[in-house]
Design a protein around this motif. Structure first.
Motif, PDB file in Angstrom:
ATOM      1  N   SER A 178       2.279  -3.449   9.285  1.00 61.87           N
ATOM      2  CA  SER A 178       3.253  -4.484   8.988  1.00 61.87           C
ATOM      3  C   SER A 178       4.531  -3.804   8.997  1.00 61.87           C
ATOM      4  CB  SER A 178       2.921  -4.704   7.439  1.00 61.87           C
ATOM      5  OG  SER A 178       3.717  -3.754   6.762  1.00 61.87           O
ATOM      6  N   GLY A 179       4.581  -2.898   8.851  1.00 58.77           N
ATOM      7  CA  GLY A 179       6.647  -2.004   9.561  1.00 58.77           C
ATOM      8  C   GLY A 179       6.865  -2.257   8.024  1.00 58.77           C
ATOM      9  N   ARG A 180       6.568  -2.146   6.196  1.00 52.97           N
ATOM     10  CA  ARG A 180       7.496  -2.172   5.340  1.00 52.97           C
ATOM     11  C   ARG A 180       6.730  -1.258   5.219  1.00 52.97           C
ATOM     12  NH1 ARG A 180       3.910  -3.991   1.473  1.00 52.97           N
ATOM     13  NH2 ARG A 180       1.657  -4.336   2.197  1.00 52.97           N
ATOM     14  N   ASN A 181       7.242  -0.813   4.447  1.00 53.75           N
ATOM     15  CA  ASN A 181       7.145   0.986   3.750  1.00 53.75           C
ATOM     16  C   ASN A 181       5.994   0.200   1.652  1.00 53.75           C
ATOM     17  OD1 ASN A 181       8.904   2.319   4.235  1.00 53.75           O
ATOM     18  ND2 ASN A 181      10.500   2.376   3.026  1.00 53.75           N
ATOM     19  N   LYS A 240       5.344   4.677   5.767  1.00 53.95           N
ATOM     20  CA  LYS A 240       5.662   3.355   6.449  1.00 53.95           C
ATOM     21  C   LYS A 240       4.621   2.612   7.048  1.00 53.95           C
ATOM     22  CE  LYS A 240       8.412   1.327  10.414  1.00 53.95           C
ATOM     23  NZ  LYS A 240      10.186   1.340  11.513  1.00 53.95           N
ATOM     24  N   SER A 241       3.851   1.454   6.613  1.00 52.09           N
ATOM     25  CA  SER A 241       2.494   1.371   7.183  1.00 52.09           C
ATOM     26  C   SER A 241       2.613   0.446   8.748  1.00 52.09           C
ATOM     27  CB  SER A 241       2.870  -0.583   7.003  1.00 52.09           C
ATOM     28  OG  SER A 241       1.495  -1.371   6.938  1.00 52.09           O
ATOM     29  N   LEU A 242       1.818   1.479   9.309  1.00 53.12           N
ATOM     30  CA  LEU A 242       2.083   0.516  10.957  1.00 53.12           C
ATOM     31  C   LEU A 242       1.871  -0.433  11.532  1.00 53.12           C
ATOM     32  CD1 LEU A 242      -0.641   4.127  11.608  1.00 53.12           C
ATOM     33  CD2 LEU A 242       2.621   3.925  11.857  1.00 53.12           C
ATOM     34  N   THR A 279       4.817   8.847   9.252  1.00 48.54           N
ATOM     35  CA  THR A 279       5.331   8.029   8.621  1.00 48.54           C
ATOM     36  C   THR A 279       5.303   8.014   7.075  1.00 48.54           C
ATOM     37  OG1 THR A 279       2.930   7.489   7.875  1.00 48.54           O
ATOM     38  CG2 THR A 279       3.767   6.205   9.852  1.00 48.54           C
TER      39      THR A 279
END
Length: 80
Positions: A26-29, A22-24, A73
């Motif tokens: 953008s929050g997307r995987n 999970k990107s710190l 993450t």
């Protein structure tokens, strides 16, 4: 220390691993092919991971750059 993290690092040292994290920002995987294998990284680089560190530094084989992935993450991983 999670035994899964140890398995991921061992797999990275042996070859290529597909890691989803999970990107710190953008929050997307994000899914990337990563390695720590000296035959797959740029010449002159040798990375030893600290098992106590919060992140894994690995080489993205398709993007040809280094990435620092926070252990917490990581969503999944697969040996390729």
């Amino acid at each position: 220390m999670s035994s899964e993290i140890i398995k991921i690092i061992q797999s990275l040292e042996k070859g290529e691993v597909e890691i989803t994290f999970k990107s710190l920002k953008s929050g997307r995987n994000i899914t990337e092919k990563c390695t720590l294998n000296e035959n797959l990284t740029p010449k002159g680089f040798s990375i030893k991971q600290s098992l106590e560190a919060e992140s894994i530094l690995c080489y993205l084989t398709e993007k040809k750059r280094w990435e620092d992935i926070r252990k917490e993450t990581i969503v999944s991983y697969n040996n390729t």
